[in-house]
Design an enzyme around this catalytic site. Structure first.
Site, PDB file in Angstrom:
ATOM      1  CG  ASP A 124      42.342  44.848  48.869  1.00  9.17           C
ATOM      2  OD1 ASP A 124      43.167  44.114  48.305  1.00  9.17           O
ATOM      3  OD2 ASP A 124      41.554  44.437  49.738  1.00  9.17           O
ATOM      4  CG  ASP A 142      42.212  40.185  45.950  1.00  3.80           C
ATOM      5  OD1 ASP A 142      42.844  39.374  46.661  1.00  3.80           O
ATOM      6  OD2 ASP A 142      41.868  41.308  46.355  1.00  3.80           O
TER       7      ASP A 142
END
Length: 171
Positions: A124, A142
């Protein structure tokens, strides 16, 4: 939409999410190391690479490795297979629903690929917000998952509620 068109549309969209997600991850892994923070737009967008053991907002990161990996690899795989079956078998899906499912499939598969490669972790690197009001750290996959979910929910809300036996409930 014919089955052939559903498959082609979904394949194109899902692959696009996977490619863009993996390319952005590779780019930021190449130029940044965990702990680095790059700020854009007066801090509204931060790039801070990290490996996440959990799911959204590190949910589940405190579980044991075996439990977490079982849920986030096999559980996610089961959900993605279910979505794929829905996509392939439902002739009533419209273009927006097909694209929404493909966004979820592409994002989910890309994060699943990370988990398989990086010992159960997902890379991330994005964080947005103003001041102390910020999102969790996330990635492009995401965004695809959340966009797909929003498209499905808004599509259902736009149709309005249906009652059993109504013409729209039978479609």
């Amino acid at each position: 939409m014919t089955t052939k068109h559903r498959i082609a549309t979904a394949l194109f969209c899902a692959l696009a999410w996977i490619i863009v997600d993996q390319l952005t991850k590779a780019f930021f892994k190449q130029i940044l190391t965990p702990g680095d923070v790059v700020s854009f737009f007066a801090g509204s967008l931060l790039v801070l690479p990290t490996y996440n053991h959990g799911a959204f907002l590190s949910l589940g990161a405190e579980m044991s490795d075996s439990t977490r990996n079982f849920i986030f690899i096999y559980g996610v795989l089961a959900i993605l297979v279910g979505l794929l079956i829905w996509l392939l078998r439902s002739s009533k899906l419209g273009r927006v629903e097909v694209i929404a499912i493909a966004c979820i499939l592409g994002g989910g598969l890309s994060n699943l690929l990370d988990r398989c490669i990086y010992d159960g972790r997902v890379f991330d690197f994005l964080n947005i917000g103003i001041g102390h009001v910020r999102t969790g750290i996330f990635n492009v996959a995401d965004v695809g998952i959340m966009l797909g979910l929003a498209m499905l929910l808004l599509g259902r809300a736009k149709r309005g509620p249906t009652s059993p036996g109504s013409a729209t409930a039978l479609q």
